[in-house]
Design a protein around this motif. Structure first.
Motif, PDB file in Angstrom:
ATOM      1  N   ASP A   1       0.855  -1.195   0.000  1.00 25.47           N
ATOM      2  CA  ASP A   1       0.000   0.000   0.000  1.00 25.47           C
ATOM      3  C   ASP A   1       0.886   1.238   0.000  1.00 25.47           C
ATOM      4  OD1 ASP A   1      -2.031   1.797   0.171  1.00 25.47           O
ATOM      5  OD2 ASP A   1      -2.708   1.245   2.185  1.00 25.47           O
ATOM      6  N   PRO A   2       1.449   1.630  -1.137  1.00 24.67           N
ATOM      7  CA  PRO A   2       2.400   2.755  -1.182  1.00 24.67           C
ATOM      8  C   PRO A   2       1.766   4.108  -0.889  1.00 24.67           C
ATOM      9  CG  PRO A   2       1.906   1.957  -3.394  1.00 24.67           C
ATOM     10  CD  PRO A   2       1.269   0.995  -2.449  1.00 24.67           C
ATOM     11  N   ASP A   3       0.460   4.247  -0.982  1.00 25.05           N
ATOM     12  CA  ASP A   3      -0.202   5.533  -0.768  1.00 25.05           C
ATOM     13  C   ASP A   3      -0.683   5.723   0.673  1.00 25.05           C
ATOM     14  OD1 ASP A   3       0.127   6.113  -3.463  1.00 25.05           O
ATOM     15  OD2 ASP A   3      -1.763   5.114  -4.005  1.00 25.05           O
ATOM     16  N   ASN A   4      -0.346   4.804   1.554  1.00 23.35           N
ATOM     17  CA  ASN A   4      -0.787   4.886   2.953  1.00 23.35           C
ATOM     18  C   ASN A   4       0.047   5.941   3.676  1.00 23.35           C
ATOM     19  OD1 ASN A   4      -1.252   4.380   5.766  1.00 23.35           O
ATOM     20  ND2 ASN A   4      -2.030   2.368   5.223  1.00 23.35           N
ATOM     21  N   GLN A   5      -0.577   7.089   4.017  1.00 29.79           N
ATOM     22  CA  GLN A   5       0.139   8.213   4.614  1.00 29.79           C
ATOM     23  C   GLN A   5       0.679   7.860   5.994  1.00 29.79           C
ATOM     24  OE1 GLN A   5       0.766  11.019   2.995  1.00 29.79           O
ATOM     25  NE2 GLN A   5       1.948  11.865   4.682  1.00 29.79           N
ATOM     26  N   LYS A   6      -0.129   7.189   6.813  1.00 33.25           N
ATOM     27  CA  LYS A   6       0.314   6.820   8.173  1.00 33.25           C
ATOM     28  C   LYS A   6       1.494   5.857   8.103  1.00 33.25           C
ATOM     29  CE  LYS A   6      -0.269   6.668  12.680  1.00 33.25           C
ATOM     30  NZ  LYS A   6       0.789   5.727  13.044  1.00 33.25           N
ATOM     31  N   LEU A   7       1.467   4.936   7.167  1.00 29.94           N
ATOM     32  CA  LEU A   7       2.558   3.980   7.018  1.00 29.94           C
ATOM     33  C   LEU A   7       3.839   4.683   6.576  1.00 29.94           C
ATOM     34  CD1 LEU A   7       2.714   0.940   7.435  1.00 29.94           C
ATOM     35  CD2 LEU A   7       2.264   0.618   5.026  1.00 29.94           C
ATOM     36  N   GLN A   8       3.718   5.663   5.711  1.00 30.50           N
ATOM     37  CA  GLN A   8       4.887   6.418   5.274  1.00 30.50           C
ATOM     38  C   GLN A   8       5.508   7.187   6.439  1.00 30.50           C
ATOM     39  OE1 GLN A   8       3.517   8.905   2.089  1.00 30.50           O
ATOM     40  NE2 GLN A   8       3.154   7.202   0.668  1.00 30.50           N
ATOM     41  N   GLU A   9       4.666   7.787   7.290  1.00 27.63           N
ATOM     42  CA  GLU A   9       5.183   8.536   8.443  1.00 27.63           C
ATOM     43  C   GLU A   9       5.905   7.626   9.425  1.00 27.63           C
ATOM     44  OE1 GLU A   9       1.841  10.480  10.095  1.00 27.63           O
ATOM     45  OE2 GLU A   9       1.550  11.857   8.392  1.00 27.63           O
ATOM     46  N   ASP A  10       5.333   6.459   9.728  1.00 34.16           N
ATOM     47  CA  ASP A  10       5.974   5.513  10.654  1.00 34.16           C
ATOM     48  C   ASP A  10       7.296   5.004  10.091  1.00 34.16           C
ATOM     49  OD1 ASP A  10       3.873   5.846  12.360  1.00 34.16           O
ATOM     50  OD2 ASP A  10       2.811   4.032  11.730  1.00 34.16           O
ATOM     51  N   THR A  11       7.334   4.747   8.787  1.00 33.35           N
ATOM     52  CA  THR A  11       8.578   4.275   8.165  1.00 33.35           C
ATOM     53  C   THR A  11       9.663   5.337   8.264  1.00 33.35           C
ATOM     54  OG1 THR A  11       7.267   2.962   6.618  1.00 33.35           O
ATOM     55  CG2 THR A  11       9.574   3.316   6.053  1.00 33.35           C
ATOM     56  N   GLN A  12       9.298   6.595   8.069  1.00 35.85           N
ATOM     57  CA  GLN A  12      10.275   7.674   8.163  1.00 35.85           C
ATOM     58  C   GLN A  12      10.791   7.827   9.587  1.00 35.85           C
ATOM     59  OE1 GLN A  12      11.588   9.318   5.552  1.00 35.85           O
ATOM     60  NE2 GLN A  12      13.010  10.140   7.071  1.00 35.85           N
ATOM     61  N   LYS A  13       9.928   7.644  10.587  1.00 37.00           N
ATOM     62  CA  LYS A  13      10.357   7.711  11.983  1.00 37.00           C
ATOM     63  C   LYS A  13      11.404   6.640  12.283  1.00 37.00           C
ATOM     64  CE  LYS A  13       6.040   9.614  13.827  1.00 37.00           C
ATOM     65  NZ  LYS A  13       4.864   9.354  14.705  1.00 37.00           N
ATOM     66  N   ILE A  14      11.179   5.427  11.755  1.00 34.80           N
ATOM     67  CA  ILE A  14      12.145   4.344  11.992  1.00 34.80           C
ATOM     68  C   ILE A  14      13.474   4.679  11.307  1.00 34.80           C
ATOM     69  CG2 ILE A  14      12.595   1.890  11.659  1.00 34.80           C
ATOM     70  CD1 ILE A  14       9.568   1.451  11.667  1.00 34.80           C
ATOM     71  N   ARG A  15      13.414   5.233  10.090  1.00 28.79           N
ATOM     72  CA  ARG A  15      14.657   5.642   9.409  1.00 28.79           C
ATOM     73  C   ARG A  15      15.414   6.676  10.240  1.00 28.79           C
ATOM     74  NH1 ARG A  15      11.391   6.412   4.635  1.00 28.79           N
ATOM     75  NH2 ARG A  15      11.422   4.553   3.284  1.00 28.79           N
ATOM     76  N   ASP A  16      14.690   7.648  10.804  1.00 28.70           N
ATOM     77  CA  ASP A  16      15.338   8.680  11.590  1.00 28.70           C
ATOM     78  C   ASP A  16      16.009   8.099  12.825  1.00 28.70           C
ATOM     79  OD1 ASP A  16      14.395  10.497   9.768  1.00 28.70           O
ATOM     80  OD2 ASP A  16      12.630  11.071  10.955  1.00 28.70           O
ATOM     81  N   ILE A  17      15.344   7.113  13.447  1.00 26.66           N
ATOM     82  CA  ILE A  17      15.949   6.475  14.646  1.00 26.66           C
ATOM     83  C   ILE A  17      17.236   5.761  14.250  1.00 26.66           C
ATOM     84  CG2 ILE A  17      15.626   4.672  16.360  1.00 26.66           C
ATOM     85  CD1 ILE A  17      12.645   5.376  16.373  1.00 26.66           C
ATOM     86  N   ILE A  18      17.216   5.033  13.137  1.00 29.72           N
ATOM     87  CA  ILE A  18      18.410   4.301  12.695  1.00 29.72           C
ATOM     88  C   ILE A  18      19.531   5.276  12.339  1.00 29.72           C
ATOM     89  CG2 ILE A  18      19.326   2.761  10.916  1.00 29.72           C
ATOM     90  CD1 ILE A  18      16.566   1.451  10.779  1.00 29.72           C
ATOM     91  N   GLN A  19      19.226   6.344  11.623  1.00 29.32           N
ATOM     92  CA  GLN A  19      20.237   7.312  11.247  1.00 29.32           C
ATOM     93  C   GLN A  19      20.803   8.012  12.474  1.00 29.32           C
ATOM     94  OE1 GLN A  19      18.276   9.848   8.427  1.00 29.32           O
ATOM     95  NE2 GLN A  19      18.275   8.278   6.783  1.00 29.32           N
ATOM     96  N   GLY A  20      19.942   8.299  13.459  1.00 32.49           N
ATOM     97  CA  GLY A  20      20.424   8.928  14.697  1.00 32.49           C
ATOM     98  C   GLY A  20      21.359   8.007  15.464  1.00 32.49           C
ATOM     99  N   ALA A  21      21.040   6.694  15.446  1.00 32.04           N
ATOM    100  CA  ALA A  21      21.903   5.736  16.145  1.00 32.04           C
ATOM    101  C   ALA A  21      23.243   5.597  15.445  1.00 32.04           C
ATOM    102  CB  ALA A  21      21.217   4.379  16.251  1.00 32.04           C
ATOM    103  N   LEU A  22      23.219   5.614  14.097  1.00 29.10           N
ATOM    104  CA  LEU A  22      24.465   5.492  13.336  1.00 29.10           C
ATOM    105  C   LEU A  22      25.303   6.764  13.427  1.00 29.10           C
ATOM    106  CD1 LEU A  22      23.177   3.653  10.133  1.00 29.10           C
ATOM    107  CD2 LEU A  22      24.433   2.688  12.060  1.00 29.10           C
ATOM    108  N   GLY A  23      24.609   7.938  13.481  1.00 31.29           N
ATOM    109  CA  GLY A  23      25.351   9.196  13.557  1.00 31.29           C
ATOM    110  C   GLY A  23      25.995   9.388  14.903  1.00 31.29           C
TER     111      GLY A  23
END
Length: 412
Positions: free
Chosen positions: A390-412
């Motif tokens: 479901d690529p058009d799911n706005q809530k799913l896109q927001e949650d995925t971006q939050k997880i990316r930010d957590i991973i990038q923050g941990a790596l940084g």
């Protein structure tokens, strides 16, 4: 050959016996204790303490504690009296062997009885859970029936009121016409010509002869005409998956339909513990519906029990695993949520349009469990898989971006 412990100590009252056995510096997890009403053994290799008790004790009320390098036993006497000694000295090895075997047999019988009691208690709890679900369903059914009856009664009352009002309006509209007709009739009768005709009795009769004046007629009420007939065209299609690409996915769709049909036919072979259930209680779909209702009401443990029983009946339905994973998430059983979500995804193959929504839920639930365990990389993979569905799911896109930010923050 074990070394017998001789430096133990003991005291007593009329109702209890206290025994202290030194553990010679051994760790508590290496101590093996075996006790019955007439026999006590403490084994911590290479040492052994063995006591053939002077009189029987109540082993259910007796307790043992291990700490500070000492094992302390508090034995409840069956008969209140003072013992002359703690151990009955018996040099007859055959007699000792007989006492040991008797103690082992008692322990086995007690363990079997405890196991049977636990099984009976578990069955009673399961039965109680089902009875509770049935009671809730009955209450809900009664509530719905009451609403139906009230609505039916209300509709009948409204209909009767409308009939009375409509009849009253008609009476008021017709009353002037009736009065006019009656007035005309009275006028005509007063002007009638009386004709004499002979009757069989010889008397003269009078026959009124009405004039030919027109009598006013009642006005026609404008009523709607009858409904015109018509035809409704209904088209049927043998296709189950009405998707745009269905013609190119025929093999996968047929395989999915075949798996679903097989899953519906699967019934657990071992139903010995479910013999007392009613026919509808053996239906996995019925249990799934009960679990869904409990989940919506926030009773996650009851929902989990319903899904567990349904899976005992049929382990091929992916929705049961996926819904049970949701319960585990609410109850913080994160590893179990991952296992159930994975099992659901395994059963949701091949991926077709009909099971897309179910696959999306399973990926999101497994990804959420991974993130709760701080395994963000694994969780991001599941969220990416859900976004592909479901690529058009706005809530799913927001949650995925939050997880990316957590991973990038941990790596940084």
């Amino acid at each position: 050959m074990p070394l017998m412990v001789k430096d133990y100590s003991w005291t007593q009252t009329e109702s209890k016996v206290y025994i202290s056995v030194p553990l010679k510096g051994m760790n508590a997890k290496h101590v093996d204790i075996f006790a019955t009403d007439e026999y006590l053994k403490v084994h911590f290799p290479p040492f052994l303490f063995e006591a053939f008790l002077f009189a029987p004790v109540d082993d259910d009320k007796s307790i043992a504690k291990i700490g500070n390098g000492v094992a302390v036993f508090t034995l409840q006497k069956q008969k209140e009296e003072l013992w002359n000694q703690l151990i009955t000295y018996n040099e007859d090895r055959e007699k000792q062997k007989e006492i040991r075997q008797k103690a082992i047999l008692k322990a086995q019988e007690k363990a079997a009885a405890d196991s049977k009691a636990k099984a009976a208690q578990k069955q009673e709890e399961s039965k109680f859970a089902l009875q509770t679900m049935m009671k809730l369903e009955e209450e809900e059914r009664a509530k719905i029936q009451k609403i139906k009856n009230d609505e039916c009664k209300k509709a009948v009352n409204e209909l009767e009121t409308w009939k009375l009002e409509h009849k009253s309006k008609e009476e008021k509209a017709i009353q002037p016409q009736r009065q006019s007709i009656q007035s005309v009739r009275n006028t005509e009768i007063s002007k009638v010509e009386k004709l004499s005709v002979p009757l069989s009795s010889g008397r003269v009769g009078v026959i009124p002869q009405l004039g030919n004046k027109n009598v006013p007629k009642t006005e026609n009420v404008n009523l709607p005409g009858p409904r015109s007939c018509g035809n409704i065209k209904v088209n049927f299609t043998p296709r189950v998956f009405p998707t745009a690409l269905r013609e190119s996915r025929v093999p996968e769709e047929e395989e999915w339909l075949k798996k679903q049909a097989e899953a519906r036919r699967v019934v657990a072979a071992d139903l010995a513990e479910l013999d007392d259930l009613k026919p509808e209680e053996r239906n996995p779909d019925w249990l799934k519906e009960k679990g869904d209702k409990f989940f919506v009401a926030g009773n996650y443990q009851a929902a989990l029990n319903a899904y567990n029983l349904a899976l005992k009946l049929n382990r091929k339905l992916p929705s049961l695993y996926s819904n049970r994973a949701a319960c585990h998430l609410k109850l913080r059983n994160l590893h179990k949520a991952i296992e159930d979500s994975s099992q659901a995804l395994e059963l949701l193959t091949p991926p077709v349009a009909d099971n897309a929504a179910a696959r999306l839920k399973a990926h999101v639930r497994r990804g959420t469990a991974f993130c709760e365990l701080e395994l963000y990389v694994e969780g991001l993979q599941d969220y990416h898989a859900a976004l592909k569905i479901d690529p058009d799911n706005q809530k799913l896109q927001e949650d995925t971006q939050k997880i990316r930010d957590i991973i990038q923050g941990a790596l940084g």
